[in-house]
Motif scaffolding. Structure first.
Motif, PDB file in Angstrom:
ATOM      1  N   LYS A   1       0.838  -1.205   0.000  1.00 47.14           N
ATOM      2  CA  LYS A   1       0.000   0.000   0.000  1.00 47.14           C
ATOM      3  C   LYS A   1       0.871   1.253   0.000  1.00 47.14           C
ATOM      4  O   LYS A   1       0.600   2.212  -0.731  1.00 47.14           O
ATOM      5  N   GLN A   2       1.947   1.249   0.801  1.00 47.20           N
ATOM      6  CA  GLN A   2       2.800   2.443   0.876  1.00 47.20           C
ATOM      7  C   GLN A   2       3.454   2.752  -0.469  1.00 47.20           C
ATOM      8  O   GLN A   2       3.550   3.916  -0.859  1.00 47.20           O
ATOM      9  N   LEU A   3       3.863   1.726  -1.194  1.00 45.35           N
ATOM     10  CA  LEU A   3       4.464   1.969  -2.520  1.00 45.35           C
ATOM     11  C   LEU A   3       3.413   2.482  -3.507  1.00 45.35           C
ATOM     12  O   LEU A   3       3.661   3.419  -4.264  1.00 45.35           O
ATOM     13  N   VAL A   4       2.245   1.853  -3.486  1.00 40.54           N
ATOM     14  CA  VAL A   4       1.167   2.269  -4.396  1.00 40.54           C
ATOM     15  C   VAL A   4       0.820   3.744  -4.160  1.00 40.54           C
ATOM     16  O   VAL A   4       0.670   4.529  -5.108  1.00 40.54           O
ATOM     17  N   LEU A   5       0.751   4.136  -2.894  1.00 38.77           N
ATOM     18  CA  LEU A   5       0.428   5.530  -2.567  1.00 38.77           C
ATOM     19  C   LEU A   5       1.586   6.458  -2.928  1.00 38.77           C
ATOM     20  O   LEU A   5       1.371   7.557  -3.447  1.00 38.77           O
ATOM     21  N   ALA A   6       2.801   6.023  -2.668  1.00 38.83           N
ATOM     22  CA  ALA A   6       3.957   6.888  -2.914  1.00 38.83           C
ATOM     23  C   ALA A   6       4.088   7.227  -4.403  1.00 38.83           C
ATOM     24  O   ALA A   6       4.524   8.321  -4.764  1.00 38.83           O
ATOM     25  N   TYR A   7       3.715   6.299  -5.262  1.00 32.77           N
ATOM     26  CA  TYR A   7       3.772   6.555  -6.706  1.00 32.77           C
ATOM     27  C   TYR A   7       2.497   7.251  -7.216  1.00 32.77           C
ATOM     28  O   TYR A   7       2.359   7.486  -8.414  1.00 32.77           O
ATOM     29  N   GLY A   8       1.562   7.496  -6.319  1.00 32.08           N
ATOM     30  CA  GLY A   8       0.343   8.205  -6.726  1.00 32.08           C
ATOM     31  C   GLY A   8      -0.629   7.361  -7.516  1.00 32.08           C
ATOM     32  O   GLY A   8      -1.526   7.873  -8.186  1.00 32.08           O
ATOM     33  N   LEU A   9      -0.473   6.049  -7.446  1.00 32.52           N
ATOM     34  CA  LEU A   9      -1.330   5.182  -8.266  1.00 32.52           C
ATOM     35  C   LEU A   9      -2.795   5.207  -7.818  1.00 32.52           C
ATOM     36  O   LEU A   9      -3.683   4.849  -8.591  1.00 32.52           O
ATOM     37  N   GLU A  10      -3.063   5.626  -6.583  1.00 26.74           N
ATOM     38  CA  GLU A  10      -4.457   5.650  -6.122  1.00 26.74           C
ATOM     39  C   GLU A  10      -5.299   6.629  -6.941  1.00 26.74           C
ATOM     40  O   GLU A  10      -6.516   6.487  -7.019  1.00 26.74           O
ATOM     41  N   TYR A  11      -4.642   7.639  -7.575  1.00 26.31           N
ATOM     42  CA  TYR A  11      -5.404   8.600  -8.377  1.00 26.31           C
ATOM     43  C   TYR A  11      -5.792   8.043  -9.739  1.00 26.31           C
ATOM     44  O   TYR A  11      -6.531   8.659 -10.489  1.00 26.31           O
ATOM     45  N   THR A  12      -5.246   6.897 -10.095  1.00 26.03           N
ATOM     46  CA  THR A  12      -5.513   6.310 -11.415  1.00 26.03           C
ATOM     47  C   THR A  12      -6.538   5.183 -11.336  1.00 26.03           C
ATOM     48  O   THR A  12      -6.824   4.546 -12.346  1.00 26.03           O
ATOM     49  N   MET A  13      -7.050   4.914 -10.110  1.00 27.93           N
ATOM     50  CA  MET A  13      -7.965   3.773  -9.939  1.00 27.93           C
ATOM     51  C   MET A  13      -9.140   4.210  -9.069  1.00 27.93           C
ATOM     52  O   MET A  13      -9.063   5.209  -8.360  1.00 27.93           O
ATOM     53  N   ASP A  14     -10.204   3.410  -9.098  1.00 29.48           N
ATOM     54  CA  ASP A  14     -11.280   3.584  -8.121  1.00 29.48           C
ATOM     55  C   ASP A  14     -10.895   2.761  -6.903  1.00 29.48           C
ATOM     56  O   ASP A  14     -10.724   1.542  -7.014  1.00 29.48           O
ATOM     57  N   CYS A  15     -10.757   3.402  -5.761  1.00 30.87           N
ATOM     58  CA  CYS A  15     -10.332   2.689  -4.555  1.00 30.87           C
ATOM     59  C   CYS A  15     -11.513   2.437  -3.636  1.00 30.87           C
ATOM     60  O   CYS A  15     -12.274   3.356  -3.326  1.00 30.87           O
ATOM     61  N   TYR A  16     -11.673   1.187  -3.245  1.00 27.24           N
ATOM     62  CA  TYR A  16     -12.773   0.785  -2.362  1.00 27.24           C
ATOM     63  C   TYR A  16     -12.208   0.251  -1.059  1.00 27.24           C
ATOM     64  O   TYR A  16     -11.153  -0.383  -1.063  1.00 27.24           O
ATOM     65  N   GLU A  17     -12.955   0.479   0.042  1.00 26.44           N
ATOM     66  CA  GLU A  17     -12.601  -0.151   1.306  1.00 26.44           C
ATOM     67  C   GLU A  17     -13.720  -1.131   1.646  1.00 26.44           C
ATOM     68  O   GLU A  17     -14.710  -0.767   2.293  1.00 26.44           O
ATOM     69  N   PRO A  18     -13.608  -2.388   1.185  1.00 31.64           N
ATOM     70  CA  PRO A  18     -14.726  -3.325   1.316  1.00 31.64           C
ATOM     71  C   PRO A  18     -14.973  -3.728   2.776  1.00 31.64           C
ATOM     72  O   PRO A  18     -14.038  -3.836   3.551  1.00 31.64           O
ATOM     73  N   ARG A  19     -16.243  -3.976   3.095  1.00 31.34           N
ATOM     74  CA  ARG A  19     -16.577  -4.504   4.421  1.00 31.34           C
ATOM     75  C   ARG A  19     -16.170  -5.971   4.479  1.00 31.34           C
ATOM     76  O   ARG A  19     -16.061  -6.638   3.439  1.00 31.34           O
ATOM     77  N   PRO A  20     -15.969  -6.489   5.689  1.00 29.43           N
ATOM     78  CA  PRO A  20     -15.660  -7.920   5.804  1.00 29.43           C
ATOM     79  C   PRO A  20     -16.833  -8.768   5.296  1.00 29.43           C
ATOM     80  O   PRO A  20     -17.987  -8.356   5.416  1.00 29.43           O
ATOM     81  N   ALA A  21     -16.529  -9.926   4.723  1.00 26.72           N
ATOM     82  CA  ALA A  21     -17.592 -10.856   4.311  1.00 26.72           C
ATOM     83  C   ALA A  21     -18.269 -11.414   5.557  1.00 26.72           C
ATOM     84  O   ALA A  21     -17.661 -11.496   6.626  1.00 26.72           O
ATOM     85  N   ASN A  22     -19.543 -11.809   5.429  1.00 25.77           N
ATOM     86  CA  ASN A  22     -20.227 -12.406   6.578  1.00 25.77           C
ATOM     87  C   ASN A  22     -20.314 -13.924   6.416  1.00 25.77           C
ATOM     88  O   ASN A  22     -19.969 -14.481   5.366  1.00 25.77           O
ATOM     89  N   PHE A  23     -20.788 -14.577   7.466  1.00 26.19           N
ATOM     90  CA  PHE A  23     -20.855 -16.039   7.530  1.00 26.19           C
ATOM     91  C   PHE A  23     -21.550 -16.621   6.294  1.00 26.19           C
ATOM     92  O   PHE A  23     -21.043 -17.553   5.660  1.00 26.19           O
ATOM     93  N   ASN A  24     -22.706 -16.062   5.947  1.00 25.48           N
ATOM     94  CA  ASN A  24     -23.476 -16.622   4.827  1.00 25.48           C
ATOM     95  C   ASN A  24     -22.761 -16.465   3.490  1.00 25.48           C
ATOM     96  O   ASN A  24     -22.879 -17.334   2.622  1.00 25.48           O
TER      97      ASN A  24
END
Ligand code: TV7
Ligand code: ZN
Length: 397
Positions: free
Chosen positions: A40-63
Motif C-alpha cells: 500500500k505504501q508503494l502504491v500511494l507513494a507513486y500516486g497510483l491511487e489517483y488512477t484507480m477507483d479505490c474501495y474499502e470493502p466490508r468484511p464478508a459475513n458467515f453466509n
C-alpha cells in the motif's frame, strides 16, 4: 513524471481494507500481512491511487463464506481463539489447524482476518459483474489452498473460489490462472466437476533431497481434472510443473505459449489471475529465479486479452519484494510506467534501502539473490509445452 495517464483506457479498481494489516500468524511464521502495508505504501507513494477507483470493502459475513465452505467448518473457524483452542480436539486437527507443521495457526482476530480478505475478493468480483471496472485488484486475497472444510497451507477461506462463484453468475466460462510457486490445488478441486471454470497453474513440482515433496505435492502435468469421462470437468485443469531456478526468459516463454493457447481454445469471458509473489527470485519459501518485470509480464500478457480481469495476491515471503512486485503490477494494470528510484517520502523506506534490501530502487536484480541452480533446460521445457498443448486437445471435444 510517473506516467499517470491511462493510454489503454482500462477502468481499474483497487479493493483494500487496511484492517487486514493488523493480523499476525506468529513471529516465526513466514506469512506476514505486513507485506500488504508495504505494498500500500508503494502504491500511494507513486500516486497510483489517483488512477484507480479505490474501495474499502466490508468484511464478508458467515453466509457469504458458506456459499463455498461447510457451515460446521465456518462455525469452528468463527469461534476458535488462541485461548479456547484445544489442540487435542479431533475437530481442530480435522479442520487443518495447528498440527506438526503449524501452517495454519489459530491467532487473535483470525475470523476477522479471513472475513476481510474474502470481503475484498467478493467486492472485486461484484465490481466486475456490475461492469464498474475492467480490472479489479485485491492484493490481500489469493488464498488458493483452502478447501470447503479444511484449512491448508496458510489458507483458511478460499476467497478465489468465492469470487469465481460470483463471476459465474454473469459468465459462461471463467479462466483461473495461478503463478504462485505453489500449486493452486484448492481452486482446482473446487471446480473439478464443471466445464465452466478452467484452472491453469504454474508451480514448482517435485521431491526434494530430504524426501519431502514441494508443498502441496500435487500438480503434475498428467493431472487434468477427473478421469471419469462422464464428468464435465474432465480436461478442464492444466498443470505446469516446473523445477528449481527457472529464469525470466524461460518462464515468460512458457507462460505466454501455454496461456495464449488456453485462452484461444477455451475463450473465457472473464479471467482470474492469482499473482503469488513467491515465484520471485530470493523468496524465503520459493525456488524460482524470476525478476519483478518477468512476473509482471504475466499480468501484461493476461491484460492484453481485454477480458474482465480479477487480479489477486497470494504467497510472497520476502515482504519488500512482494510490495515491489504488486506495486509494479498495479501500474501495469493502469498502464503507468514507474520510476526505478523509489520516492523518498515512503513510510518504512528503510525496508527498501541498503544493498541487502534492494538498494532503494523499485526493480533490483533478484536473479540468484538466493542460489537455486536452474534445473530447467530448453529440452525439458519444450517437452512440457508439447505435453500441455496435447492436454488441451481434450477441449476440442
Ligand atoms: C499461498 N512451507 C501458501 C504456501 C504454503 C506452504 C510450508 C512452511 C512453514 C510453516 C511455518 C513456519 C515455514 C519456513 C513452509 C508439509 C509440511 C512440511 C515436516 C516437518 N515456517 C501459498 C506450506 C508448507 C509455520 N507446508 O501457496 C509456523 O517455513 O510444506 C509444508 C507442510 C508439514 C510437515 N513438515 C514438512 O503461498 C498463500 N510451511 C514457521 C512457523
Ligand atoms: Zn505459494
Amino acid at each position: 513524471q510517473y506516467g499517470l495517464e491511462k493510454p489503454q483506457g482500462y477502468n481499474v479498481s483497487f479493493h483494500y481494507n487496511a484492517h487486514v494489516e493488523y493480523h499476525h500468524f506468529g513471529s516465526s511464521h513466514p506469512m506476514k500481512p505486513w507485506r500488504l502495508t508495504l505494498t500500500k505504501q508503494l502504491v500511494l507513494a507513486y500516486g497510483l491511487e489517483y488512477t484507480m477507483d479505490c474501495y474499502e470493502p466490508r468484511p464478508a459475513n458467515f453466509n457469504e463464506l458458506a456459499v463455498f465452505h461447510d457451515r460446521e467448518y465456518l462455525s469452528f473457524l468463527s469461534q476458535v481463539t488462541p485461548q479456547n483452542a484445544k489442540p487435542d480436539d479431533p475437530a481442530y486437527l480435522a479442520f487443518g489447524f495447528g498440527g506438526e507443521s503449524n501452517d495454519c495457526p489459530v491467532f487473535d482476530g483470525l475470523w476477522n482476518y479471513v472475513s476481510i480478505y474474502s470481503g475484498a475478493s467478493i467486492n472485486a468480483a461484484n465490481n466486475l459483474n456490475n461492469k464498474q471496472s475492467d480490472i479489479a485488484i485485491n492484493w490481500s486475497g489469493g488464498l488458493h489452498h483452502a478447501k470447503k472444510n479444511l484449512a491448508s497451507g496458510f489458507c483458511y477461506i478460499n476467497d478465489i473460489v468465492l469470487a469465481i462463484q460470483l463471476l459465474l453468475t454473469n459468465n459462461p466460462r471463467v479462466l483461473y490462472i495461478d503463478i504462485d510457486v505453489h500449486h493452486g490445488d484448492g481452486v482446482e478441486a473446487a471446480f473439478e466437476s464443471t466445464d465452466r471454470v478452467f484452472t491453469l497453474s504454474y508451480h514448482k513440482y517435485g521431491i526434494d533431497r530430504n524426501g519431502y515433496p514441494f508443498f502441496p505435492g500435487t500438480g503434475n502435468i498428467t493431472e487434468m481434472g477427473p478421469a471419469d469421462p462422464t464428468n464435465r470437468g474432465k480436461g478442464h485443469s492444466l498443470n505446469i510443473p516446473i523445477d528449481d531456478g527457472i529464469d525470466d526468459e524461460q518462464y515468460k516463454w512458457l507462460f505466454k505459449t501455454v496461456t495464449s493457447a488456453v485462452i484461444e481454445k477455451y475463450n473465457p469471458t472473464a479471467i482470474v489471475l492469482q499473482s503469488g509473489a513467491d515465484s520471485l527470485g530470493g523468496d524465503r519459501l520459493g525456488r524460482f529465479n524470476l525478476n519483478i518485470k518477468a512476473h509482471g509480464f504475466c499480468v501484461e500478457t493476461v491484460k492484453s486479452y481485454g477480458r474482465p480481469l480479477l487480479l489477486i495476491g497470494g504467497g510472497g515471503y520476502t515482504p519488500r519484494n512482494v510490495a515491489r512486485t504488486w506495486c509494479h503490477e498495479t501500474a501495469v494494470c493502469v498502464g503507468a510506467e514507474l520510476h526505478n528510484e523509489l520516492p523518498t517520502h515512503i513510510p518504512y523506506i528503510q525496508a527498501f534501502e541498503g544493498a541487502e534490501n534492494g538498494g532503494g530502487i523499485l526493480y533490483p536484480d533478484l536473479h540468484n539473490t538466493k542460489r537455486h541452480d536452474n534445473l530447467n533446460n530448453q529440452d525439458n521445457l519444450h517437452k512440457l509445452v508439447t505435453q500441455a498443448l496435447e492436454n488441451l486437445r481434450y477441449l476440442e471435444g
